[in-house]
Design a protein around this motif. Sequence first.
Motif, PDB file in Angstrom:
ATOM      1  N   LYS A 171      46.136 -13.087   5.678  1.00  0.00           N
ATOM      2  CA  LYS A 171      45.332 -12.664   6.827  1.00  0.00           C
ATOM      3  C   LYS A 171      45.979 -11.495   7.585  1.00  0.00           C
ATOM      4  N   SER A 172      46.675 -10.680   6.831  1.00  0.00           N
ATOM      5  CA  SER A 172      47.277  -9.468   7.411  1.00  0.00           C
ATOM      6  C   SER A 172      46.256  -8.352   7.339  1.00  0.00           C
ATOM      7  N   PHE A 173      45.167  -8.515   8.097  1.00  0.00           N
ATOM      8  CA  PHE A 173      44.032  -7.606   7.980  1.00  0.00           C
ATOM      9  C   PHE A 173      44.350  -6.182   8.448  1.00  0.00           C
ATOM     10  N   ASP A 174      45.124  -6.045   9.537  1.00  0.00           N
ATOM     11  CA  ASP A 174      45.460  -4.701  10.020  1.00  0.00           C
ATOM     12  C   ASP A 174      46.293  -3.955   8.997  1.00  0.00           C
ATOM     13  N   GLU A 175      47.265  -4.660   8.440  1.00  0.00           N
ATOM     14  CA  GLU A 175      48.124  -4.029   7.431  1.00  0.00           C
ATOM     15  C   GLU A 175      47.299  -3.643   6.205  1.00  0.00           C
ATOM     16  N   ALA A 176      46.378  -4.518   5.840  1.00  0.00           N
ATOM     17  CA  ALA A 176      45.520  -4.241   4.684  1.00  0.00           C
ATOM     18  C   ALA A 176      44.637  -3.025   4.952  1.00  0.00           C
ATOM     19  N   GLU A 177      44.101  -2.924   6.173  1.00  0.00           N
ATOM     20  CA  GLU A 177      43.253  -1.786   6.520  1.00  0.00           C
ATOM     21  C   GLU A 177      44.044  -0.492   6.456  1.00  0.00           C
ATOM     22  N   SER A 178      45.259  -0.485   6.995  1.00  0.00           N
ATOM     23  CA  SER A 178      46.101   0.725   6.956  1.00  0.00           C
ATOM     24  C   SER A 178      46.394   1.119   5.514  1.00  0.00           C
ATOM     25  N   TYR A 179      46.702   0.108   4.715  1.00  0.00           N
ATOM     26  CA  TYR A 179      46.996   0.371   3.288  1.00  0.00           C
ATOM     27  C   TYR A 179      45.785   1.006   2.607  1.00  0.00           C
ATOM     28  N   LEU A 180      44.599   0.427   2.788  1.00  0.00           N
ATOM     29  CA  LEU A 180      43.406   0.927   2.113  1.00  0.00           C
ATOM     30  C   LEU A 180      43.037   2.332   2.577  1.00  0.00           C
ATOM     31  N   LYS A 181      43.131   2.586   3.866  1.00  0.00           N
ATOM     32  CA  LYS A 181      42.803   3.939   4.380  1.00  0.00           C
ATOM     33  C   LYS A 181      43.745   4.985   3.804  1.00  0.00           C
ATOM     34  N   ALA A 182      45.020   4.606   3.639  1.00  0.00           N
ATOM     35  CA  ALA A 182      45.983   5.532   3.027  1.00  0.00           C
ATOM     36  C   ALA A 182      45.602   5.816   1.584  1.00  0.00           C
ATOM     37  N   GLU A 183      45.175   4.757   0.864  1.00  0.00           N
ATOM     38  CA  GLU A 183      44.786   4.931  -0.543  1.00  0.00           C
ATOM     39  C   GLU A 183      43.532   5.788  -0.649  1.00  0.00           C
ATOM     40  N   ILE A 184      42.577   5.582   0.255  1.00  0.00           N
ATOM     41  CA  ILE A 184      41.343   6.375   0.241  1.00  0.00           C
ATOM     42  C   ILE A 184      41.665   7.850   0.472  1.00  0.00           C
ATOM     43  N   LYS A 185      42.635   8.132   1.372  1.00  0.00           N
ATOM     44  CA  LYS A 185      43.032   9.516   1.655  1.00  0.00           C
ATOM     45  C   LYS A 185      43.691  10.148   0.436  1.00  0.00           C
ATOM     46  N   ASP A 186      44.541   9.341  -0.244  1.00  0.00           N
ATOM     47  CA  ASP A 186      45.259   9.880  -1.411  1.00  0.00           C
ATOM     48  C   ASP A 186      44.379   9.963  -2.654  1.00  0.00           C
ATOM     49  N   PHE A 187      43.430   9.040  -2.772  1.00  0.00           N
ATOM     50  CA  PHE A 187      42.601   8.972  -3.985  1.00  0.00           C
ATOM     51  C   PHE A 187      41.110   8.883  -3.596  1.00  0.00           C
ATOM     52  N   PRO A 188      40.560   9.937  -3.046  1.00  0.00           N
ATOM     53  CA  PRO A 188      39.168   9.901  -2.556  1.00  0.00           C
ATOM     54  C   PRO A 188      38.148   9.677  -3.672  1.00  0.00           C
ATOM     55  N   GLU A 189      38.527   9.997  -4.905  1.00  0.00           N
ATOM     56  CA  GLU A 189      37.595   9.851  -6.026  1.00  0.00           C
ATOM     57  C   GLU A 189      37.484   8.407  -6.520  1.00  0.00           C
ATOM     58  N   LEU A 190      38.418   7.514  -6.088  1.00  0.00           N
ATOM     59  CA  LEU A 190      38.391   6.114  -6.525  1.00  0.00           C
ATOM     60  C   LEU A 190      37.626   5.287  -5.495  1.00  0.00           C
ATOM     61  N   ILE A 191      36.363   5.068  -5.789  1.00  0.00           N
ATOM     62  CA  ILE A 191      35.478   4.429  -4.810  1.00  0.00           C
ATOM     63  C   ILE A 191      35.796   2.956  -4.593  1.00  0.00           C
ATOM     64  N   ILE A 192      36.545   2.363  -5.487  1.00  0.00           N
ATOM     65  CA  ILE A 192      36.872   0.943  -5.362  1.00  0.00           C
ATOM     66  C   ILE A 192      37.655   0.651  -4.089  1.00  0.00           C
ATOM     67  N   TYR A 193      38.473   1.627  -3.625  1.00  0.00           N
ATOM     68  CA  TYR A 193      39.228   1.436  -2.379  1.00  0.00           C
ATOM     69  C   TYR A 193      38.284   1.338  -1.176  1.00  0.00           C
ATOM     70  N   LYS A 194      37.210   2.134  -1.203  1.00  0.00           N
ATOM     71  CA  LYS A 194      36.220   2.070  -0.127  1.00  0.00           C
ATOM     72  C   LYS A 194      35.463   0.738  -0.168  1.00  0.00           C
ATOM     73  N   ALA A 195      35.222   0.251  -1.370  1.00  0.00           N
ATOM     74  CA  ALA A 195      34.551  -1.043  -1.518  1.00  0.00           C
ATOM     75  C   ALA A 195      35.425  -2.159  -0.958  1.00  0.00           C
ATOM     76  N   ASP A 196      36.732  -2.092  -1.269  1.00  0.00           N
ATOM     77  CA  ASP A 196      37.643  -3.112  -0.757  1.00  0.00           C
ATOM     78  C   ASP A 196      37.748  -3.052   0.771  1.00  0.00           C
ATOM     79  N   LEU A 197      37.643  -1.862   1.317  1.00  0.00           N
ATOM     80  CA  LEU A 197      37.701  -1.727   2.772  1.00  0.00           C
ATOM     81  C   LEU A 197      36.471  -2.395   3.413  1.00  0.00           C
TER      82      LEU A 197
END
Length: 592
Positions: A59-85
């Motif tokens: 339930k570390s939701f804030d940490e998970a959100e920060s992680y996913l946003k960083a991944e979306i910034k680094d890999f914008p073409e991988l839509i799965i990160y946006k889905a997980d967010l």
Amino acid sequence: MIVLFSLAAVRAQNLELATEYYNQGEFEKAVELYEKLSRKKENSRAIHENYFNALVRLKSFDEAESYLKAEIKDFPELIIYKADLAYLYELSDQTERAEEAYQDLIEEASSKDAYVYQLQNFFYRTNKMNTLIEMLLKSRERSKSVDKHNIQLARAYLYAGKKKEMLEEVFSYGISHPQSDYVQRTIQDNIKDEAEIEMLQKLLYTKIQLNPELVYYNEILIWHFIQLGEFGRAFTQERALDRRLGLGGVKVYELANLAYKNNQYRDAARMYQYVLNEYPEADYYAYARRLNIQCREEIIKNTFPLSREDIIGLIEQYESLLQDLGKTTKTMDALRNMALLHGFYLDDHDKAISILEDAIANAGSNFNFKDQCKLDLGDIYILKDEPWEATLLYMQVEKSQKEDHLAEIAKLKNAKMYYYTGEFELSKEVLDILKKATTREIANDAMHLSLLIQDNLGLDTTEAAMRAYAGVDLLLFQNKNTEALHQLDSLFELYKSHSLADEILWLRGKTHYRLDHINQALYDFNAIVENYKFDILADDSLYMLAKIYDQNLGDKNKAMELYRQILSDFPGSIYGSEARKKYRELRGDFVF
């Protein structure tokens, strides 16, 4: 180089250890290692699923959100990160943000097929069928292709429990891919219960009415009725196509042949009569005329008590066929039918032998037909109590046909001959070989008789019960029903505690039925259902009870109750299809 190798080794070691922690449920330790690994972009794909899931578990939701946003910034073409967010927002009860994120996801993915395919597994994994459907429909709308994603949508609708919508997609696919068997396979696998079958049929009838120019829906409905064993309803559709398209009756004739092979003689007779009336000049006319008489023959032979006048009438119809069309390869089988009617039902064995010998003499080089006549001759010699003549003929056919289907029939007849004469070991030896026969009917017959001998041979030192039972079986084959009935009464009194007891009751019940002793037949079949409900003849007896209440007593409600009991108590019964059809007929479902 040594330093790089060492770093790679440490990375691999940490990844392995993190995975081990994750698999063991030690998510805090796993997250600690995954966080370090996430600092390097090249680790992203290797750690993503476990890292994200571990954060969610904690339930570390804030940490998970920060992680996913960083991944979306680094890999914008991988839509799965946006889905997980989007999914993370949903899990953390941020409903509005989740809905907005999903809509953004649908908007972006629907514009690019690669994204659509990437996200399908995500939506199945998170059980978001409606969102998946929305995405697929949006993609279809944007592409302006009305049948895009047919298969993907059909699967999504199936998992969402929307089978009518599934069928709409399936049919759309079938129209654009008419050679594919996808439609039939999907229907067979997913349309099972009564409500679904009714829904399918209503949908097809609607499609036919709205699209009269498309024969595809008629063809699917015909196929569906055939799978259900409802040949009469299949005929209604096939006849309509025949008249509309001018098909010359060929499809109706083929359907009639299929109904005949499935023992649906009344339906087959209606079809043969149709093509005889409509297409008297067709190439198949002679075959259809003979097979039409054969349908009537099967109906008469299975309508009890038998009428001698009806048998004579059948023989006259065969004679008329031969007189009108001559003795040709298309009509010669009528001679066999006539001979067997004389032998089995008029007790005129000499006339039967004379017809068969004449047929053999005039068969020319048609060796298959000659051998079929020899098998029939063998049966007539059994009627005459000349078993060795019969065996000799059966063995001739075995030798002539070798590995052919007729050779298997000859072997089965010989095995039964050994059984009738009490040579059980020899009979079983042949039957065990025939269990692997190429024809299912022969294999099943061989299996049944082999098991009967195996289960009851040697249970008493003299084999008296088995010998007596086989003797009665022979009498029944010879149509000596009254004599057989007397012996069955004695047998049951002697062996009511024997393992053959249910088999004796079964033979006695069938014999009473043939002799129109309806109440006695009911008694025996009821006794099997009540006292041997877990034995092999329970569903057979239940079907006979249903048939008697339906056809002999006219008790519609009782018949429906018994047909329904077959479906519920014996779901794998060979009578299932027929019981379902009869139940629905009695309920008034069918309009031909």
